[in-house]
Design an enzyme around this catalytic site. Structure first.
Site, short mmCIF file in Angstrom:
data_model
loop_
_atom_site.label_atom_id
_atom_site.label_comp_id
_atom_site.label_asym_id
_atom_site.label_seq_id
_atom_site.Cartn_x
_atom_site.Cartn_y
_atom_site.Cartn_z
N HIS A 96 -6.46 -9.90 5.63
CA HIS A 96 -6.66 -8.74 4.75
C HIS A 96 -5.31 -8.18 4.29
CE1 HIS A 96 -8.76 -4.74 3.80
NE2 HIS A 96 -7.47 -4.42 3.77
N GLU A 97 -4.38 -8.00 5.25
CA GLU A 97 -3.07 -7.42 4.90
C GLU A 97 -2.24 -8.39 4.05
OE1 GLU A 97 -3.01 -4.40 5.32
OE2 GLU A 97 -4.53 -4.24 6.88
N GLN A 131 0.81 -1.22 0.00
CA GLN A 131 0.00 0.00 0.00
C GLN A 131 0.84 1.27 0.00
OE1 GLN A 131 -2.44 -1.68 3.41
NE2 GLN A 131 -3.95 -0.37 2.43
N CYS A 153 -10.52 -0.37 4.11
CA CYS A 153 -9.12 -0.41 3.70
C CYS A 153 -8.63 1.01 3.48
CB CYS A 153 -9.00 -1.22 2.42
SG CYS A 153 -7.32 -1.33 1.79
NI NI Z 1 -6.29 -2.82 3.07
#
Ligand code: NI
Length: 168
Positions: A133-134, A51, A91
């Site tokens: 999720h990560e 990210q 997110c």
């Molecule tokens: Ni996320």
């Protein structure tokens, strides 16, 4: 420490696959510290290196109420998983969008810590969801990809329009 810019969906760089970290050195520790600062400032409960446009297998998580329990996972692997749970997810790369995703309810994870030592952890509830999720981010997967095609198209066009406004 420094705040890092977070990639916003549908940025194609969010779909890159992260490479394993070969050596846990000062640079990796600095990245983890910067990612933690970025996560707390956002604020969020988890952040994957993907990210912040660093394509290496590193995630930071803090699901505690008072933000006192930073957990860093380097080269995380899920060894075992059990059950299923469904919950609302959001997110930092898809701000303002929350939707229901189905995940394993319990997981056992192995990773390296900031000194390069391997550790194992059993997780359930919010921590288990957050780790999954990560870890998806490290595989180039954003949670909205679990949603229907129609929802994905709507979300994509919403963010493309927003981006067009910002850069106009
Ligand atoms: Ni996320």
């Amino acid at each position: 420490m420094a705040l890092l810019p977070i990639l916003i969906y549908p940025d194609q760089r969010l779909h890159k696959i992260a490479a394993p970290i070969e050596r846990v050195d000062a640079e990796v520790r600095r990245l983890a510290a910067d990612m933690a600062e970025t996560m707390y400032a956002a604020p969020g409960v988890g952040l994957a290196a993907t990210q912040v446009d660093v394509h290496r297998r590193l995630i930071v998580i803090d699901v505690s109420e008072d933000k006192s329990q930073l957990q860093v996972f380097i080269n995380p692997e899920i060894l075992e998983r059990e059950g299923e749970c469904e919950g609302e997810e959001g997110c930092l790369s898809v701000p303002g969008i929350y939707d229901s995703v189905s995940r394993s309810a319990w997981i056992r994870v192995r990773a390296l810590d900031l000194s390069g030592q391997p550790f194992e952890l059993e997780a359930e509830g919010m921590l288990a969801v957050c780790i999954q999720h990560e870890m998806d981010h490290l595989q180039g997967k954003v949670f909205v990809e679990y949603l229907s095609r129609l929802k994905q198209t709507r979300i994509k066009s919403k963010f493309i329009k927003q981006h067009a406004r910002i850069t106009a």
